[in-house]
Structure formats: structure tokens, C-alpha cells
Scaffold this motif. Structure first.
Motif, short mmCIF file in Angstrom:
data_model
loop_
_atom_site.label_atom_id
_atom_site.label_comp_id
_atom_site.label_asym_id
_atom_site.label_seq_id
_atom_site.Cartn_x
_atom_site.Cartn_y
_atom_site.Cartn_z
N THR A 97 -12.23 5.07 -35.49
CA THR A 97 -12.65 5.25 -34.10
C THR A 97 -13.64 6.39 -34.00
O THR A 97 -13.43 7.44 -34.62
CB THR A 97 -11.42 5.58 -33.22
OG1 THR A 97 -10.50 4.48 -33.29
CG2 THR A 97 -11.80 5.82 -31.77
N LYS A 118 -19.01 -1.72 -36.65
CA LYS A 118 -17.76 -2.31 -36.15
C LYS A 118 -16.64 -1.29 -35.94
O LYS A 118 -15.46 -1.60 -36.08
CB LYS A 118 -17.27 -3.44 -37.07
CG LYS A 118 -18.28 -4.58 -37.23
CD LYS A 118 -17.65 -5.72 -38.00
CE LYS A 118 -18.65 -6.76 -38.44
NZ LYS A 118 -19.46 -7.34 -37.37
N THR A 120 -14.32 1.20 -33.59
CA THR A 120 -13.88 1.25 -32.20
C THR A 120 -14.56 2.46 -31.56
O THR A 120 -14.60 3.54 -32.17
CB THR A 120 -12.35 1.40 -32.13
OG1 THR A 120 -11.77 0.23 -32.69
CG2 THR A 120 -11.86 1.58 -30.70
N ALA A 140 -22.19 -4.40 -28.66
CA ALA A 140 -20.73 -4.44 -28.85
C ALA A 140 -20.24 -5.89 -28.88
O ALA A 140 -19.38 -6.25 -29.68
CB ALA A 140 -20.03 -3.64 -27.76
N ARG A 141 -20.81 -6.71 -28.00
CA ARG A 141 -20.43 -8.14 -27.99
C ARG A 141 -20.79 -8.79 -29.33
O ARG A 141 -20.00 -9.53 -29.91
CB ARG A 141 -21.14 -8.87 -26.85
CG ARG A 141 -20.23 -9.09 -25.62
CD ARG A 141 -20.89 -10.01 -24.60
NE ARG A 141 -22.10 -9.41 -24.04
CZ ARG A 141 -22.11 -8.59 -22.99
NH1 ARG A 141 -20.98 -8.30 -22.37
NH2 ARG A 141 -23.22 -8.06 -22.55
N GLY A 144 -18.51 -7.29 -32.12
CA GLY A 144 -17.06 -7.39 -31.91
C GLY A 144 -16.40 -6.02 -31.83
O GLY A 144 -15.18 -5.90 -31.83
N SER A 145 -17.24 -4.97 -31.77
CA SER A 145 -16.71 -3.60 -31.71
C SER A 145 -16.06 -3.36 -30.33
O SER A 145 -16.61 -3.77 -29.32
CB SER A 145 -17.90 -2.68 -31.93
OG SER A 145 -17.57 -1.37 -31.68
N ARG A 146 -14.90 -2.73 -30.31
CA ARG A 146 -14.20 -2.50 -29.04
C ARG A 146 -14.68 -1.20 -28.39
O ARG A 146 -14.81 -0.18 -29.06
CB ARG A 146 -12.70 -2.41 -29.30
CG ARG A 146 -11.90 -2.13 -28.07
CD ARG A 146 -10.42 -2.17 -28.37
NE ARG A 146 -9.86 -3.48 -28.12
CZ ARG A 146 -8.72 -3.90 -28.65
NH1 ARG A 146 -8.06 -3.15 -29.49
NH2 ARG A 146 -8.25 -5.10 -28.34
N LEU A 147 -14.97 -1.28 -27.08
CA LEU A 147 -15.48 -0.12 -26.35
C LEU A 147 -14.44 0.34 -25.35
O LEU A 147 -14.15 -0.40 -24.39
CB LEU A 147 -16.73 -0.58 -25.59
CG LEU A 147 -17.99 0.24 -25.73
CD1 LEU A 147 -19.17 -0.51 -25.16
CD2 LEU A 147 -17.83 1.56 -25.04
N LEU A 148 -13.84 1.50 -25.56
CA LEU A 148 -12.78 1.97 -24.66
C LEU A 148 -13.29 3.14 -23.82
O LEU A 148 -13.74 4.15 -24.37
CB LEU A 148 -11.57 2.41 -25.49
CG LEU A 148 -10.92 1.28 -26.29
CD1 LEU A 148 -10.00 1.83 -27.36
CD2 LEU A 148 -10.15 0.36 -25.35
N GLU A 162 -6.23 -4.79 -16.92
CA GLU A 162 -5.56 -5.48 -18.02
C GLU A 162 -4.71 -6.62 -17.48
O GLU A 162 -3.92 -6.42 -16.55
CB GLU A 162 -4.69 -4.50 -18.81
CG GLU A 162 -5.51 -3.74 -19.81
CD GLU A 162 -4.67 -3.23 -20.96
OE1 GLU A 162 -3.80 -2.38 -20.70
OE2 GLU A 162 -4.90 -3.68 -22.09
N TYR A 277 -4.79 3.31 -27.87
CA TYR A 277 -4.80 1.94 -27.35
C TYR A 277 -4.63 0.90 -28.45
O TYR A 277 -5.27 1.02 -29.49
CB TYR A 277 -6.13 1.68 -26.60
CG TYR A 277 -6.18 0.32 -25.97
CD1 TYR A 277 -5.58 0.10 -24.74
CD2 TYR A 277 -6.76 -0.76 -26.63
CE1 TYR A 277 -5.58 -1.16 -24.17
CE2 TYR A 277 -6.78 -2.02 -26.07
CZ TYR A 277 -6.18 -2.21 -24.84
OH TYR A 277 -6.17 -3.46 -24.28
#
Ligand code: NDP
Ligand code: MG
Length: 386
Positions: A97, A118, A120, A140-141, A144-148, A162, A277
Motif C-alpha cells: 500500500t 498495482k 493499493t 486505476a480502472r 485494477g489498483s484499489r483507491l481508498l 458500501e 480495509y
């Protein structure tokens, strides 16, 4: 369970320090593997020793050289210099991350590099979404990387959404404390000093965002950030004043129900949420809301006559294209001038408004185009006659 390995860009700042507290309190789940700052190598050396960090980045040349040639870092430290150093840290193979808490827009390239790798992303730096949100979200789309989101209001919205469909959201309402001058007579605003503006009623933060809170440019940046993160229309992103900074957002659904997220005004809550998360754990840093005594939650509409920067941000958001990037660049230049006593407080919205009228609000097709608009907006803002 293996520990989550974190790289923290902006480790010496306000978000950086709150993140270190969270990592310290959750040391069975989180491990700090890389840190970076602009120039504060003394503080980075303390952090490196305390958390056993081996990878250290310094953007500023002289600080990088001083850090490498000194003896304050643990033996075996690997140093990373300049903008390329930040990119290398953001893509470190040992990390899962990357928390981006660099003030302003210097975190953009490292964020894109981390997304491509990739990782997070835990994102505090709202300016980079305002500058180049479309490109960050597309990247990010694609990877596939998650953006928090780490910004408290967006982290709150993320939590409220959620299990829900964005198509069923009528609007998001972000709360704003109103900043240092919420209750000042309007005629006194002409004379405020940087020291006045840096006294925030509820939050302890870095100087730029504290001034942004006093002008409500911060809430404007956050409306744009929300639109981008959650894929909404400009008209669906709104703000309300909330004096206690306890409710961080209201998400209104099409059936009229509102969900809110509450926690005390400390960034350790959203930071911990993003770093752990989708897990949750007892907070080891700040106490939760005390519900054993009476407390009130007050809301009132925002008076845009007091906060012209919010109006300008909303107009930029509705105009779309590069207008938010121009707003952001002009605001950064104006706030820096105010903090250095080169511009009065009330010049901040004037500089932004002037810059917005001078730069062509095209729809960008490439990131380079956005970056050149950003540079042009800074040039125009810097030449505003004070
Ligand atoms: P601070 O001013 O307290 O800290 C800024 C950090 O960024 C410092 O670590 C600084 O290093 C580092 N930095 C600045 N420029 C560079 C660069 N070119 N390369 C590497 N590091 C750099 O800011 P905050 O912590 O308040 O804010 C950080 C970001 O988080 C901002 O975008 C802000 O909008 C956002 N945010 C902050 C919140 C808060 O509560 N503070 C809440 C929500 C969002 P150095 O110390 O060496 O100068
Ligand atoms: Mg916020």
C-alpha cells in the motif's frame, strides 16, 4: 496473517504523523517499509530509526545529499532522490500500500506509478485528484489498483456507500467546520494575518490545508474530489456547515434516506480505516465518541458571500474540463503568497477568479495537456497585480 507493508509519502507532515501513530498502534498488522518527504531529513531519520525503515526518499537535492553523507540514518538505509526517487519508492516491490500525503501536486507522478504497479493507494492528497482525476481514475480502472480515500469526508462517503449503488444516490453532502473565520465580522477579513488563519477551530493540520479551510477552498477541492472518486454529477456534490466536525458526510439516497458517518475529528480514524480495509480493529490512538453525556450536532447552510472560494470551486466543477485544475493551481499560488505575507487574505479569491478567466477551459485529452494548463495557470496567478 502477513503484515500489510506501507510506503508513506509525506511522512513528516500532519497526515504523515497521524499515520505513524496508526502504524505504531497496529504494529501487529501494519509495517512501514518506505518513507519520503521534501526536505526534512532530520525527522525522517528519527522515523527510520523508530520504525526500522530501510527505504528513504528526499525530493530536495541538498537534503538528499545531506542525508546520504550524514550518520543519522541506520546503517544500510537505501536513499531515493528527487522526483524519480518518489516514483521508485511508490513502486517498491516490498510494499503493498502507498499512502500519498504529499501536499500539493508533487504526489501525482508517484500515484500514477504506484497505480501502474498495482499497489493499493491510500489517498490523502486531494489536489492531485482535482488536477488530474480523470487520468488517475482511468489508470486505476485499467490496472485494477484499489483507491481508498483518506480525506475524512471521502472516507466517510466510501463507508456509507458500501453495499449501495451509486445510481441510487441523490446527493452527497460534505460537512465543513467553516474554518478560522466562521464567526468573524466580514469587514475584519481584510486584515487577517497568516497566524489568524492558522487557528483552526477543530482540526490540527498542515498550513496550506488550514488556510484552505478558512477560505473553504478546501471544501471546494473536496467537492471536486468527491465527484471524481464516486463518479457523480457536479450538482450532486454539496456542502453544509457543521460546527462540531463529528459528522463527516451525509449520503442521501433517491428514497430520501440519509446515511451519515460519525467519529471524532482526528485523521487517525480514516487513516486506520484505509490502511486496514476491509478489516477493522480497535483504535489504539484516539478515544471513540463519548455517548455517555449530552452533545449536540449543529448544521447550517454555507453563506457563499463569506466564502467566495467555494463558489469559484463549484463553478469550476460545473464548467469541467481543466477548470478544476486551474482553480487548484491558482489557489496554491495564492495561498503560498498569503502565507509569505505577499498577498492579503481577500486576494486569494481574486487571484483564483482572475486566473479562471485567463486560462482556456478545454477538455483535456492527455495528461501532458493538463500539466501544461497547470503550469500556465500558475504563471497567470503569479503575475496577478497585488
Ligand atoms: P503538511 O504540510 O503537514 O505536510 C506535507 C508533507 O508533504 C510533508 O511531509 C512534506 O515534507 C511533504 N512534501 C511536500 N512536498 C514534497 C515533495 N515535492 N516530495 C515529497 N514530499 C513532499 O500537509 P498535510 O499533512 O496537512 O497534508 C498533506 C495532504 O493531505 C494535502 O494534500 C492535504 O490536502 C491532504 N489532507 C490533509 C488533512 C490533514 O488533516 N492534515 C486532511 C485531509 C487531507 P517536508 O516536511 O520535508 O516539507
Ligand atoms: Mg477533508
Amino acid at each position: 496473517m502477513p503484515k500489510r507493508r506501507i510506503v508513506l509519502l509525506g511522512a513528516t507532515g500532519s497526515i504523515g504523523e497521524s499515520t505513524l501513530r496508526v502504524i505504531g498502534a497496529q504494529s501487529d498488522r501494519l509495517e512501514l517499509v518506505g518513507i519520503a518527504a521534501h526536505g526534512n531529513h532530520q525527522r525522517l531519520a528519527e522515523i527510520a530509526r523508530q520504525h526500522g525503515v530501510r527505504h528513504v526518499g528526499l525530493y530536495h537535492d541538498a537534503a538528499y545529499t545531506a542525508a546520504r553523507s550524514g550518520t543519522s540514518f541506520p546503517a544500510g538505509t537505501k536513499f531515493y532522490g528527487g522526483a524519480t526517487g518518489l516514483d521508485e519508492l511508490a513502486t517498491l516491490s516490498e510494499a503493498d500500500t502507498v499512502l500519498i500525503a504529499v501536499v500539493g501536486t508533487a504526489g501525482l507522478q508517484p500515484a500514477l506509478a504506484a497505480i501502474a504497479a498495482k499497489k493499493t493507494i491510500a489517498l490523502a492528497s486531494k489536489e492531485i485528484l482535482v488536477l488530474a482525476g480523470k487520468f488517475i481514475m482511468n489508470a486505476a480502472r485499467a490496472s485494477g489498483s484499489r483507491l481508498l480515500p483518506v480525506d475524512s469526508e471521502h472516507n466517510a462517503v466510501f463507508q456509507c456507500l458500501e453495499g449501495h449503488r451509486t445510481s441510487e444516490v441523490r446527493r452527497l453532502v460534505l460537512t465543513a467546520s467553516g474554518g478560522a473565520f466562521r464567526d468573524w465580522p466580514l469587514e475584519k477579513l481584510a486584515d487577517v494575518t497568516p497566524a489568524d488563519a492558522l487557528k483552526h477551530p477543530n482540526w490540527a493540520m498542515g498550513p496550506k490545508i488550514t488556510v484552505d479551510s478558512a477560505t473553504l477552498a478546501n471544501k471546494g477541492l473536496e467537492l471536486i474530489e468527491a465527484q471524481c472518486l464516486f463518479g457523480l454529477q457536479a450538482s450532486q456534490c454539496q456542502a453544509v456547515l457543521h460546527l462540531q466536525s463529528t459528522v463527516h458526510c451525509l449520503v442521501e439516497f433517491t428514497d430520501g434516506s440519509l446515511l451519515a458517518q460519525l467519529c471524532p475529528p482526528s485523521m487517525t480514524f480514516p487513516i486506520q480505516h484505509a490502511l486496514l480495509y476491509p478489516d477493522r480493529a480497535a483504535t489504539g490512538t484516539d478515544a471513540a465518541l463519548p455517548l455517555d453525556r449530552i452533545f449536540s450536532l449543529d448544521f447550517r447552510p454555507v453563506d457563499e458571500a463569506r466564502y467566495p472560494c467555494l463558489r469559484l470551486a463549484r463553478e469550476s466543477m460545473s464548467a469541467g474540463g481543466v477548470a478544476p485544475a486551474v482553480f487548484n493551481a491558482a489557489n496554491e499560488v495564492a495561498v503560498a503568497a498569503f502565507l509569505q505575507n505577499r498577498a492579503p487574505f481577500l486576494a486569494i479569491p481574486r487571484i483564483i477568479e482572475h486566473t479562471l478567466t485567463q486560462v482556456n477551459p478545454v477538455e483535456p485529452t492527455t495528461l501532458d495537456q493538463v500539466l501544461s494548463v497547470d503550469a500556465e495557470a500558475r504563471r497567470v496567478a503569479q503575475h496577478f497585480p497585488l
